[in-house]
Design a protein around this motif. Sequence first.
Motif: not given
Lengths: 111, 334
Positions: B295-304, B312-321
């Motif tokens: 289980l990993w916590i992912s954080t970052g930014f990008g575009s969608r 548009r820019g987005v902030l990313v905060a996710d859990l990844r199995w």
Amino acid sequence: MDPTRPLAVTVRIDSPQVVAYRLWFRRPDESDWTAFATGDDQSPNPSTYAVVPLPRGSVLRFFALISGNPQTAYRIEVVVAQGGAPVKPPLLLTGTTDGDGTASAGGEVEP
Amino acid sequence: MTPVRRAAWFAGALLLAAPAAAQKPYAVPESPAFTFLNATPAQVSRPATARALAANVLNGVSPLTGQLQQGVAMDMAPWSFIPSVSIPLSEYQRSRAKYVLANTQLSLATVRAAADTAATDLAVGVRITLVDHSDPMADTGFTNELRRRLRTCLPDQPTDAAMAQAEACSREQTQALRRQWLGDRGHWNDASLAAASAGGWRFDRSVLGAAQWQGWAAWATGAVPLGRGGQAIGQVRYNAHAGEQDDGLAYGGRALYGSAVMNAYVEVAGGNRTGETSARAEWTGGLEFRAADNLWISTGFGSRATAAGESRGVLVADLRWQLADGPHLGMGQR
């Protein structure tokens, strides 16, 4: 089969797995098997093993452990011959390895 | 780890990283025919001889009506149907042509057509692995050690109990050595290249003579190592599946580098598909931290892309199995 003449067992491996195998015979009046050859996929391919003359009713048995990539096809052929001529149709062992990449194959020939 | 398993890991990571609307399954499918039909067969037959293949094909057609049977699923290695073709391990490790031939898989499947229960959809597919340096069977060091271990598992007597014990020993040794090879010896991120394609037909009333072409799809994936601690993966899919919304080109890429507990990553995904308003690529970059096993916590930014086709820019905060033995496991055992 002529019970006074030796037999020859030839093992040919046609597929990309690690194979380790052993060959036994058992005379009709015996309860235990006698191993007469052990080989693997690094042995010359095909490999031929000599067997002492056996009385009628004797049985030869082949057993192989196969290990490779998961769900891959394997093919092994075992031929029992005497004086250069097969005494029975070849034993053709085919199948696929399981999800772990392992399989076993074996069979008997009554020459 | 095979390209397929690596791709499955990557696809899983992408699926969990992206919003549901942007989920893009780019993995090269293990059985393209099943994927083409969107089928997950409970039972897959794997004929290994021409005779077994013929029996399977005959079973796929009703002897009474001559109609196609639904629910057929086959996966096979074409080389095994030709008795004169032999690919022992030594040639698999030496000859590129034989390696590719041994790793070429055909698949075939039939399912009930979605819109017409009397009709049958049939697909055939092929998957080819051109390069896979993460294949332990191509490594003589691995196979020499495996051979040594298998020989120790052979039974003294060929009794049922002794042979069952030998099989268990073989499985245990194979699993242990494979884990060690992929993890400890740092092969998780080796280079690979694989491709697949599938096409299908619809048979009205399941009658063999009433076939209608349904289109085709193709996939390709490649991976290269980034030193010992990183990997870059690229995947492409082209879909020409008879007017579906996702017809067209889709691509994705991911690069990561890090340690057992933290990775830096960059992902890009895009395409030019019928149902999309924008052909612009979406990208994400950031950091992943291990929160627990798998289980990993992912954080970052990008575009969608927005519905209007703009970025548009987005902030990313996710859990990844982590779905399979992927990069994090490998790095954890260096």
